[in-house]
Design a protein around this motif. Structure first.
Motif, PDB file in Angstrom:
ATOM      1  N   PHE A 138      14.177 -41.481  29.130  1.00 51.42           N
ATOM      2  CA  PHE A 138      13.828 -42.886  28.964  1.00 51.42           C
ATOM      3  C   PHE A 138      12.784 -42.977  27.869  1.00 51.42           C
ATOM      4  CE2 PHE A 138      10.446 -45.934  30.216  1.00 51.42           C
ATOM      5  CZ  PHE A 138      11.152 -47.127  30.266  1.00 51.42           C
ATOM      6  N   GLN A 139      12.985 -43.916  26.960  1.00 55.43           N
ATOM      7  CA  GLN A 139      11.987 -44.132  25.916  1.00 55.43           C
ATOM      8  C   GLN A 139      11.704 -45.622  25.847  1.00 55.43           C
ATOM      9  OE1 GLN A 139      11.438 -45.398  22.659  1.00 55.43           O
ATOM     10  NE2 GLN A 139       9.478 -44.379  22.670  1.00 55.43           N
ATOM     11  N   SER A 140      10.433 -45.975  25.898  1.00 55.18           N
ATOM     12  CA  SER A 140      10.074 -47.396  25.843  1.00 55.18           C
ATOM     13  C   SER A 140       8.836 -47.607  24.993  1.00 55.18           C
ATOM     14  CB  SER A 140       9.808 -47.925  27.258  1.00 55.18           C
ATOM     15  OG  SER A 140       9.282 -49.254  27.197  1.00 55.18           O
ATOM     16  N   THR A 141       8.848 -48.692  24.257  1.00 55.03           N
ATOM     17  CA  THR A 141       7.615 -49.196  23.652  1.00 55.03           C
ATOM     18  C   THR A 141       7.276 -50.496  24.362  1.00 55.03           C
ATOM     19  OG1 THR A 141       8.131 -48.191  21.513  1.00 55.03           O
ATOM     20  CG2 THR A 141       6.495 -49.961  21.525  1.00 55.03           C
ATOM     21  N   TYR A 142       6.172 -50.469  25.104  1.00 54.90           N
ATOM     22  CA  TYR A 142       5.670 -51.666  25.774  1.00 54.90           C
ATOM     23  C   TYR A 142       4.702 -52.366  24.828  1.00 54.90           C
ATOM     24  CZ  TYR A 142       7.523 -49.638  30.086  1.00 54.90           C
ATOM     25  OH  TYR A 142       8.356 -49.100  31.041  1.00 54.90           O
ATOM     26  N   MET A 168       2.121 -49.483  23.939  1.00 53.85           N
ATOM     27  CA  MET A 168       2.157 -48.198  24.638  1.00 53.85           C
ATOM     28  C   MET A 168       3.562 -47.611  24.506  1.00 53.85           C
ATOM     29  SD  MET A 168       1.151 -47.221  28.611  1.00 53.85           S
ATOM     30  CE  MET A 168       2.518 -48.067  29.423  1.00 53.85           C
ATOM     31  N   THR A 169       3.627 -46.382  24.006  1.00 49.46           N
ATOM     32  CA  THR A 169       4.932 -45.717  23.914  1.00 49.46           C
ATOM     33  C   THR A 169       5.039 -44.696  25.041  1.00 49.46           C
ATOM     34  OG1 THR A 169       4.114 -44.017  22.407  1.00 49.46           O
ATOM     35  CG2 THR A 169       5.033 -45.995  21.398  1.00 49.46           C
ATOM     36  N   VAL A 170       6.220 -44.635  25.618  1.00 50.64           N
ATOM     37  CA  VAL A 170       6.478 -43.732  26.747  1.00 50.64           C
ATOM     38  C   VAL A 170       7.798 -43.008  26.527  1.00 50.64           C
ATOM     39  CG1 VAL A 170       6.933 -43.584  29.230  1.00 50.64           C
ATOM     40  CG2 VAL A 170       5.302 -45.281  28.368  1.00 50.64           C
ATOM     41  N   PHE A 176      17.950 -40.385  17.681  1.00 44.61           N
ATOM     42  CA  PHE A 176      16.717 -39.738  17.246  1.00 44.61           C
ATOM     43  C   PHE A 176      15.571 -40.702  17.522  1.00 44.61           C
ATOM     44  CE2 PHE A 176      13.710 -39.769  13.609  1.00 44.61           C
ATOM     45  CZ  PHE A 176      13.217 -38.479  13.642  1.00 44.61           C
ATOM     46  N   GLN A 177      14.515 -40.192  18.106  1.00 42.78           N
ATOM     47  CA  GLN A 177      13.340 -41.029  18.331  1.00 42.78           C
ATOM     48  C   GLN A 177      12.120 -40.266  17.851  1.00 42.78           C
ATOM     49  OE1 GLN A 177      10.422 -41.424  20.328  1.00 42.78           O
ATOM     50  NE2 GLN A 177      10.233 -43.471  19.480  1.00 42.78           N
ATOM     51  N   SER A 178      11.324 -40.905  17.013  1.00 40.86           N
ATOM     52  CA  SER A 178      10.137 -40.232  16.491  1.00 40.86           C
ATOM     53  C   SER A 178       8.955 -41.183  16.446  1.00 40.86           C
ATOM     54  CB  SER A 178      10.403 -39.702  15.080  1.00 40.86           C
ATOM     55  OG  SER A 178       9.204 -39.217  14.489  1.00 40.86           O
ATOM     56  N   THR A 179       7.785 -40.653  16.744  1.00 47.72           N
ATOM     57  CA  THR A 179       6.548 -41.347  16.430  1.00 47.72           C
ATOM     58  C   THR A 179       5.860 -40.547  15.333  1.00 47.72           C
ATOM     59  OG1 THR A 179       6.317 -42.196  18.681  1.00 47.72           O
ATOM     60  CG2 THR A 179       4.343 -42.187  17.322  1.00 47.72           C
ATOM     61  N   TYR A 180       5.780 -41.141  14.136  1.00 52.25           N
ATOM     62  CA  TYR A 180       5.072 -40.516  13.026  1.00 52.25           C
ATOM     63  C   TYR A 180       3.621 -40.987  13.067  1.00 52.25           C
ATOM     64  CZ  TYR A 180       9.703 -39.425  11.146  1.00 52.25           C
ATOM     65  OH  TYR A 180      10.984 -38.940  10.977  1.00 52.25           O
ATOM     66  N   MET A 212       3.986 -44.942  13.115  1.00 51.51           N
ATOM     67  CA  MET A 212       5.292 -45.584  12.913  1.00 51.51           C
ATOM     68  C   MET A 212       6.263 -45.025  13.951  1.00 51.51           C
ATOM     69  SD  MET A 212       7.663 -45.885   9.462  1.00 51.51           S
ATOM     70  CE  MET A 212       8.164 -44.155   9.335  1.00 51.51           C
ATOM     71  N   THR A 213       6.884 -45.916  14.707  1.00 53.02           N
ATOM     72  CA  THR A 213       7.896 -45.467  15.663  1.00 53.02           C
ATOM     73  C   THR A 213       9.289 -45.764  15.096  1.00 53.02           C
ATOM     74  OG1 THR A 213       7.902 -47.571  16.852  1.00 53.02           O
ATOM     75  CG2 THR A 213       6.400 -45.882  17.653  1.00 53.02           C
ATOM     76  N   VAL A 214      10.187 -44.830  15.288  1.00 46.59           N
ATOM     77  CA  VAL A 214      11.551 -44.944  14.772  1.00 46.59           C
ATOM     78  C   VAL A 214      12.541 -44.558  15.866  1.00 46.59           C
ATOM     79  CG1 VAL A 214      13.214 -44.068  13.081  1.00 46.59           C
ATOM     80  CG2 VAL A 214      10.804 -44.326  12.428  1.00 46.59           C
TER      81      VAL A 214
END
Ligand code: CA
Lengths: 200, 200
Positions: free
Chosen positions: A79-83, A185-187, B79-83, B185-187
């Motif tokens: 699970f990936q979320s940006t709240y 908040m990113t999870v 693909f999920q990244s937080t730069y 940066m979130t992608v």
């Protein structure tokens, strides 16, 4: 984009995805969505993410339920979320702020005992010092039996999924209450991973 | 955690994951990792995310290559990244800042023609006004043939994977160059999705 905000509309949003690492990923997502009552949030799904918007309690209730329902099938699911709160960008979903505060999926979620491994990062963008809030919330999570470790660019949480979601909701809510104008908040949360914890 | 930073060490990091929605997810990730030269970045993988740290160009080179190598197999892969730059939190990987600036995987990545759908959010946390930078970079992406649309809490990019990664690297780099003390940066990027674009 995330600048120039500071709205008085305290609608909470989650842009989230659920990734079942199996050929049956479509079935798992559909079945999970079927189990979750989303009637107190605005919801929109496209091919990249699902967005839910509404009161904070319902946004966390729905995202928690979606993930736990997907994870309970035993497959490796992430699970990936940006709240986000304080920077709506648009007014979609504002009407849902008038819902009552009773979560619709809490009791069903609580019946799912699921170990999870999560990483979260909190970005309070309203200035000020929120470290005390964050540290006290982390202490609270530890008391609840969640294992907490510093990770790269994030904080790692291991434990029962419901307890981890409780902790995430609390730290987000308390940061917001401290007056952060815009909080993100990113999870990332993993269940049923075949990898050993911390393994290379 | 993300506060109290503002280091002079301009090391870039990416905390990323690749989600192949297939029973063969482990094989795809291993095969992808096998194809990518990571010798100019610090890299650490656990069961939730992979972290790479080093010069900005190498961090983007490695993450782009990892995703394109995974996507070229034709399965639905996300693909999920937080730069992140400007808030190292620790010194792991500092030695990699001494590497030369020649990307190791660029030519191989360029050979992979892969349509992608991406959403990104940029959080410059150093104060100041970065909107001009962001808008000009978005205009540049459009000129390169990338379709750009506003999405909820993010900006959506559709087009060739290499062009989308070029655009993301440029907007991140230019924001940093404008003097943002800490930029995140979130992608989220999807390839080979069975869902129709924008579908419910
Ligand atoms: Ca994220």
């Amino acid at each position: 984009m995330s600048q120039g905000c500071g709205s008085t509309n305290r609608i909470t949003g989650s842009s989230f995805s659920i990734y079942p690492m199996t050929d049956l990923f479509v079935e798992i997502i559909k079945s999970s969505l079927n189990e979750v009552d989303t009637s107190k949030v605005w919801i929109k799904t496209d091919d990249v993410t699902t967005t839910v918007r509404g009161q904070m309690t319902h946004v966390f209730d729905v995202t928690r339920a979606m993930f736990l329902q997907a994870a309970k099938m035993g497959e490796h699911v992430v699970f990936q979320s940006t709240y986000s709160i304080g920077c709506p960008g648009d007014s979609a979903g504002d009407v849902y702020m008038a819902e009552d505060g009773v979560p619709l999926n809490g009791s069903q979620s609580k019946r799912i005992g699921q170990d999870v491994a999560a990483k979260f990062s909190l970005y309070p963008m309203g200035g000020g010092d929120y470290m005390d809030v964050i540290y006290s919330q982390i202490e609270e999570m530890k008391k609840q039996g969640v294992e907490v470790n510093e990770a790269h660019y994030s904080t790692r949480l291991d434990g029962d999924g419901n307890k981890v979601f409780n902790g995430l909701e609390q730290v987000f809510e308390q940061t917001e209450k401290q007056g952060s104008a815009h909080t993100v908040m990113t999870v990332t949360m993993s269940a049923n991973s075949p990898s050993t914890k911390g393994g290379e």
